[in-house]
Write a protein that holds these residues in place. Structure first.
Motif, PDB file in Angstrom:
ATOM      1  N   GLU A   1       0.854  -1.196   0.000  1.00  0.00           N
ATOM      2  CA  GLU A   1       0.000   0.000   0.000  1.00  0.00           C
ATOM      3  C   GLU A   1       0.883   1.238   0.000  1.00  0.00           C
ATOM      4  N   PHE A   2       0.509   2.237  -0.802  1.00  0.00           N
ATOM      5  CA  PHE A   2       1.236   3.503  -0.860  1.00  0.00           C
ATOM      6  C   PHE A   2       0.290   4.628  -0.457  1.00  0.00           C
ATOM      7  N   HIS A   3       0.817   5.844  -0.442  1.00  0.00           N
ATOM      8  CA  HIS A   3      -0.007   7.016  -0.148  1.00  0.00           C
ATOM      9  C   HIS A   3       0.291   8.107  -1.166  1.00  0.00           C
ATOM     10  N   ASP A   4      -0.748   8.808  -1.591  1.00  0.00           N
ATOM     11  CA  ASP A   4      -0.554   9.881  -2.564  1.00  0.00           C
ATOM     12  C   ASP A   4      -0.141  11.168  -1.858  1.00  0.00           C
ATOM     13  N   ALA A   5      -0.047  12.265  -2.619  1.00  0.00           N
ATOM     14  CA  ALA A   5       0.415  13.542  -2.066  1.00  0.00           C
ATOM     15  C   ALA A   5      -0.500  14.056  -0.956  1.00  0.00           C
ATOM     16  N   ASN A   6      -1.770  13.639  -0.990  1.00  0.00           N
ATOM     17  CA  ASN A   6      -2.726  14.085   0.031  1.00  0.00           C
ATOM     18  C   ASN A   6      -2.829  13.116   1.202  1.00  0.00           C
ATOM     19  N   GLY A   7      -1.973  12.095   1.193  1.00  0.00           N
ATOM     20  CA  GLY A   7      -1.989  11.137   2.286  1.00  0.00           C
ATOM     21  C   GLY A   7      -3.030  10.043   2.142  1.00  0.00           C
ATOM     22  N   GLN A   8      -3.733  10.015   0.980  1.00  0.00           N
ATOM     23  CA  GLN A   8      -4.753   8.996   0.762  1.00  0.00           C
ATOM     24  C   GLN A   8      -4.091   7.671   0.358  1.00  0.00           C
ATOM     25  N   PRO A   9      -4.600   6.557   0.864  1.00  0.00           N
ATOM     26  CA  PRO A   9      -3.997   5.264   0.521  1.00  0.00           C
ATOM     27  C   PRO A   9      -4.170   4.924  -0.963  1.00  0.00           C
ATOM     28  N   VAL A  10      -3.141   4.351  -1.530  1.00  0.00           N
ATOM     29  CA  VAL A  10      -3.173   3.893  -2.920  1.00  0.00           C
ATOM     30  C   VAL A  10      -2.938   2.393  -2.890  1.00  0.00           C
ATOM     31  N   THR A  11      -3.994   1.618  -3.142  1.00  0.00           N
ATOM     32  CA  THR A  11      -3.892   0.165  -3.145  1.00  0.00           C
ATOM     33  C   THR A  11      -4.359  -0.381  -4.494  1.00  0.00           C
ATOM     34  N   PHE A  12      -4.032  -1.626  -4.730  1.00  0.00           N
ATOM     35  CA  PHE A  12      -4.444  -2.258  -5.985  1.00  0.00           C
ATOM     36  C   PHE A  12      -5.960  -2.265  -6.094  1.00  0.00           C
ATOM     37  N   LYS A  13      -6.633  -2.650  -5.032  1.00  0.00           N
ATOM     38  CA  LYS A  13      -8.094  -2.762  -5.070  1.00  0.00           C
ATOM     39  C   LYS A  13      -8.752  -1.411  -5.327  1.00  0.00           C
ATOM     40  N   ARG A  14      -8.309  -0.375  -4.627  1.00  0.00           N
ATOM     41  CA  ARG A  14      -8.885   0.962  -4.801  1.00  0.00           C
ATOM     42  C   ARG A  14      -8.747   1.448  -6.243  1.00  0.00           C
ATOM     43  N   ARG A  15      -7.550   1.311  -6.794  1.00  0.00           N
ATOM     44  CA  ARG A  15      -7.318   1.809  -8.135  1.00  0.00           C
ATOM     45  C   ARG A  15      -8.100   1.001  -9.178  1.00  0.00           C
ATOM     46  N   LEU A  16      -8.211  -0.314  -8.966  1.00  0.00           N
ATOM     47  CA  LEU A  16      -8.942  -1.149  -9.916  1.00  0.00           C
ATOM     48  C   LEU A  16     -10.428  -0.792  -9.916  1.00  0.00           C
ATOM     49  N   LEU A  17     -11.004  -0.628  -8.734  1.00  0.00           N
ATOM     50  CA  LEU A  17     -12.432  -0.300  -8.659  1.00  0.00           C
ATOM     51  C   LEU A  17     -12.699   1.096  -9.218  1.00  0.00           C
ATOM     52  N   SER A  18     -11.742   1.996  -9.043  1.00  0.00           N
ATOM     53  CA  SER A  18     -11.889   3.338  -9.638  1.00  0.00           C
ATOM     54  C   SER A  18     -11.915   3.244 -11.158  1.00  0.00           C
ATOM     55  N   LYS A  19     -11.061   2.377 -11.706  1.00  0.00           N
ATOM     56  CA  LYS A  19     -11.037   2.171 -13.158  1.00  0.00           C
ATOM     57  C   LYS A  19     -12.390   1.663 -13.655  1.00  0.00           C
ATOM     58  N   CYS A  20     -12.954   0.694 -12.938  1.00  0.00           N
ATOM     59  CA  CYS A  20     -14.249   0.129 -13.339  1.00  0.00           C
ATOM     60  C   CYS A  20     -15.340   1.194 -13.306  1.00  0.00           C
ATOM     61  N   GLN A  21     -15.321   2.016 -12.261  1.00  0.00           N
ATOM     62  CA  GLN A  21     -16.336   3.060 -12.142  1.00  0.00           C
ATOM     63  C   GLN A  21     -16.195   4.096 -13.251  1.00  0.00           C
ATOM     64  N   GLU A  22     -14.959   4.501 -13.527  1.00  0.00           N
ATOM     65  CA  GLU A  22     -14.721   5.501 -14.575  1.00  0.00           C
ATOM     66  C   GLU A  22     -15.206   4.988 -15.926  1.00  0.00           C
ATOM     67  N   GLU A  23     -14.939   3.713 -16.221  1.00  0.00           N
ATOM     68  CA  GLU A  23     -15.363   3.137 -17.488  1.00  0.00           C
ATOM     69  C   GLU A  23     -16.888   3.020 -17.548  1.00  0.00           C
ATOM     70  N   PHE A  24     -17.494   2.674 -16.431  1.00  0.00           N
ATOM     71  CA  PHE A  24     -18.951   2.510 -16.372  1.00  0.00           C
ATOM     72  C   PHE A  24     -19.666   3.825 -16.653  1.00  0.00           C
ATOM     73  N   GLU A  25     -19.042   4.929 -16.241  1.00  0.00           N
ATOM     74  CA  GLU A  25     -19.666   6.249 -16.392  1.00  0.00           C
ATOM     75  C   GLU A  25     -19.252   6.949 -17.686  1.00  0.00           C
ATOM     76  N   LYS A  26     -18.593   6.237 -18.588  1.00  0.00           N
ATOM     77  CA  LYS A  26     -18.057   6.850 -19.805  1.00  0.00           C
ATOM     78  C   LYS A  26     -19.072   6.994 -20.930  1.00  0.00           C
ATOM     79  N   GLU A  27     -20.249   6.424 -20.784  1.00  0.00           N
ATOM     80  CA  GLU A  27     -21.188   6.411 -21.901  1.00  0.00           C
ATOM     81  C   GLU A  27     -21.501   7.805 -22.413  1.00  0.00           C
TER      82      GLU A  27
END
Length: 346
Positions: free
Chosen positions: A147-173
């Protein structure tokens, strides 16, 4: 004479010009007159012995920074190559071995994590047949990678980033619709259709991957219901691509979310789906897709082998009504039981 002392300039004379090719006139070997090196003498200028030369000192300069940057680039390119190489070889019989190699990839920064997540997601979306394996691999990655942390101290994990990708693609229509509307009127119809088909392929791949992630318990049931509600938004003039996504998702996860606690939700979903399936203003292909899922639920979510004769008849009807309304045929009547397994034509 001309070459003598005080004569006019000459190559070997004593005038104002001396031949630089003559070793006697080589200023690099002669001790300069009145020079600071009194010991120059006839042997020429003395040089500092190598033992007295000070070693170069390390300083902060651009060369060091550039070298480090190049190493980072090389490491990033290697990670990218190795990641692609493993994902391109995915196959059921080699999955465990390849998954082990994938988990050994050096993920040392948020940027590395982004590379890994991006390629797992793109593989799952572009190759729906690999969706199940990519979902299983994602579970292992989320458990193993740091697990890493971004510039704002928010956690960066594999699961978080993957689910964000899915959401972004889902809302792309809406983004795709905007892109198509922005194209000029002189844009060829084939080019517009190509853009739309690419977007549709990614949308369907993403929906299927979301369903596989839910089956692996990486997504909650609440998120699944939110996706279904969104896809069921407009039942009067539904988007055909969204209806296809709805049917894909319901086929993938229906048996898991159709339980006592969610029965009222499922009943409402299928009431809306039946309404669309019986709407003769909708394309026949869309109505058949919906009816197949309705029949699947009625049969206890057990996939049945379609009768070849019935399937051929449905395909012919769909071909006749392709792109048009429901004239000349439609899905089985509302409430009609599915054809018996192995039954032939009447």
């Amino acid at each position: 004479g001309r070459g003598g002392k005080g004569g006019p300039p000459g190559l070997n004379g004593g005038g104002g010009f001396s031949d630089p090719r003559d070793p006697r006139n080589n200023q690099f070997q002669k001790g300069g007159k009145g020079g600071r090196d009194k010991g120059g003498g006839k042997g020429g200028q003395r040089f500092m012995p190598m033992s007295e030369v000070k070693p170069l000192e390390k300083t902060e300069n651009a060369y060091v920074a550039a070298t480090i940057a190049k190493k980072d680039v090389d490491a990033g390119e290697k990670l990218l190559r190795d990641c692609k190489s493993i994902l391109n070889k995915l196959a059921p019989e080699k999955f465990d071995k390849l998954a082990g190699q994938f988990l050994e990839l050096p993920v040392g920064s948020p940027a590395d994590m982004e590379v890994i997540v991006g390629h797992v997601f793109d593989t799952a979306v572009a190759e729906p047949a690999l969706g199940t394996m990519c979902a299983t691999l994602s579970v292992r990655c989320s458990e193993s990678f740091p697990e890493f942390h971004d510039a704002n101290g928010q956690p960066v994990t594999f699961k978080r980033r993957l689910l964000s990708k899915c959401q972004e693609e889902f809302e792309k229509e809406n983004v795709v619709k905007t892109q198509l509307e922005a194209l000029g009127e002189d844009t060829p119809k084939e080019e517009k259709e190509l853009i739309r088909m690419r977007a549709k392929k990614r949308m369907l791949g993403n929906i299927r991957f979301i369903g596989e992630l839910y089956k692996q318990k990486m997504l909650t049931e609440k998120i699944m219901h939110e996706c279904l509600i969104k896809l069921l938004g407009d039942i009067e003039k539904p988007d055909e691509d969204e209806v296809e996504c709805l049917c894909k998702l319901m086929t993938t996860i229906g048996s898991l979310i159709d339980h006592a606690r969610a029965k009222s939700h499922l009943d409402e979903y299928f009431t809306r789906m039946k309404s669309m399936a019986n709407n003769e203003k909708l394309p026949i292909r869309m109505r058949f897709m919906l009816q197949e899922v309705i029949d699947l639920r009625r049969g206890g979510w057990k996939q049945r082998v379609a009768d070849p004769a019935v399937k051929m008849q449905q395909q012919q009807q769909a071909q006749m009504g392709k792109g048009g309304k429901g004239k000349g045929g439609g899905p089985p009547s509302r409430g009609a039981p599915p054809p018996a397994r192995g039954a032939g034509p009447p």
